[in-house]
Design an enzyme around this catalytic site. Structure first.
Site, PDB file in Angstrom:
ATOM      1  N   TYR A 129       0.758  -1.186  -0.032  1.00 52.53           N
ATOM      2  CA  TYR A 129      -0.103  -0.063   0.040  1.00 52.53           C
ATOM      3  C   TYR A 129       0.829   1.253  -0.095  1.00 52.53           C
ATOM      4  O   TYR A 129       0.263   2.280  -0.048  1.00 52.53           O
ATOM      5  CB  TYR A 129      -0.854   0.095   1.204  1.00 52.53           C
ATOM      6  CG  TYR A 129      -1.980  -1.081   1.198  1.00 52.53           C
ATOM      7  CD1 TYR A 129      -2.763  -1.243   0.242  1.00 52.53           C
ATOM      8  CD2 TYR A 129      -1.677  -2.098   2.134  1.00 52.53           C
ATOM      9  CE1 TYR A 129      -3.892  -2.287   0.462  1.00 52.53           C
ATOM     10  CE2 TYR A 129      -2.810  -3.286   2.240  1.00 52.53           C
ATOM     11  CZ  TYR A 129      -3.648  -3.445   1.179  1.00 52.53           C
ATOM     12  OH  TYR A 129      -4.277  -4.249   1.142  1.00 52.53           O
ATOM     13  N   HIS A 156      -9.656   0.421  -5.466  1.00 51.44           N
ATOM     14  CA  HIS A 156      -8.942  -0.315  -4.767  1.00 51.44           C
ATOM     15  C   HIS A 156      -7.344   0.309  -4.902  1.00 51.44           C
ATOM     16  O   HIS A 156      -7.083   0.513  -6.062  1.00 51.44           O
ATOM     17  CB  HIS A 156      -8.767  -1.879  -4.873  1.00 51.44           C
ATOM     18  CG  HIS A 156      -9.974  -2.595  -4.770  1.00 51.44           C
ATOM     19  ND1 HIS A 156     -10.584  -2.785  -3.353  1.00 51.44           N
ATOM     20  CD2 HIS A 156     -11.221  -2.872  -5.373  1.00 51.44           C
ATOM     21  CE1 HIS A 156     -11.554  -3.157  -3.303  1.00 51.44           C
ATOM     22  NE2 HIS A 156     -12.233  -2.961  -4.446  1.00 51.44           N
ATOM     23  N   LEU A 157      -6.553   0.543  -3.662  1.00 49.31           N
ATOM     24  CA  LEU A 157      -5.230   0.956  -3.969  1.00 49.31           C
ATOM     25  C   LEU A 157      -4.341  -0.061  -4.607  1.00 49.31           C
ATOM     26  O   LEU A 157      -3.495   0.458  -5.412  1.00 49.31           O
ATOM     27  CB  LEU A 157      -4.698   1.174  -2.429  1.00 49.31           C
ATOM     28  CG  LEU A 157      -5.395   2.524  -1.687  1.00 49.31           C
ATOM     29  CD1 LEU A 157      -4.941   2.238  -0.226  1.00 49.31           C
ATOM     30  CD2 LEU A 157      -4.910   3.775  -2.422  1.00 49.31           C
TER      31      LEU A 157
END
Length: 147
Positions: free
Chosen positions: A23, A100-101
């Site tokens: 992330y 979504h990252l």
């Protein structure tokens, strides 16, 4: 003025600390600031909501129809199994774009399915925080400005 709600699901409050190899080191607060900065010249109000609790996310989705033109949602882990969030998304009459990252299709097998995507106009996955910007740009250019 257009109003967009950005909803972030469980554990996204841990960004910057949690699995930085996946992330990155950016925090959720930094992401929110980057989004606001990117759209500072737009006639746009962006509100941000994060919860680790499914019920609170559901309540926010349902009440959003009264106040917002659209939702950008990162349901996080709930995207893989929350029929309740899916049903809440289906119950409203404003557009929802899922973000979504990380690229969920390059992750573990159980992360490759998003049940909530069924109620989304589209899914943006794998572009980090810029996915939120892409989602809002899509909403502004294709949905809100057309009205």
């Amino acid at each position: 003025m257009n109003n967009i709600l950005v909803i972030n699901g469980p554990n996204l409050n841990l960004l910057g600390k949690r699995e930085p190899d996946i992330y990155g080191n950016i925090t959720l607060e930094n992401i929110n600031q980057k989004i606001k900065l990117h759209f500072k010249n737009e006639d746009l109000k962006i509100d941000f909501f994060q919860s680790n609790e499914e019920g609170k996310i559901i309540d926010k989705i349902i009440e959003s129809e009264k106040k917002y033109n659209a939702i950008v949602i990162n349901p996080a882990a709930y995207s893989h199994y929350s029929i309740a969030i899916l049903d809440a998304m289906r119950s409203i009459n404003i557009p929802v774009v899922e973000v979504h990252l990380s690229n969920i299709y390059k992750r573990e097998e159980y992360r490759k399915k998003s049940v909530t995507a069924e109620a989304s106009l589209g899914v943006i996955s794998g572009f980090g925080y810029y996915g939120y910007i892409m989602a809002i740009e899509f909403i502004l250019n294709n949905l809100v400005r057309e009205r």
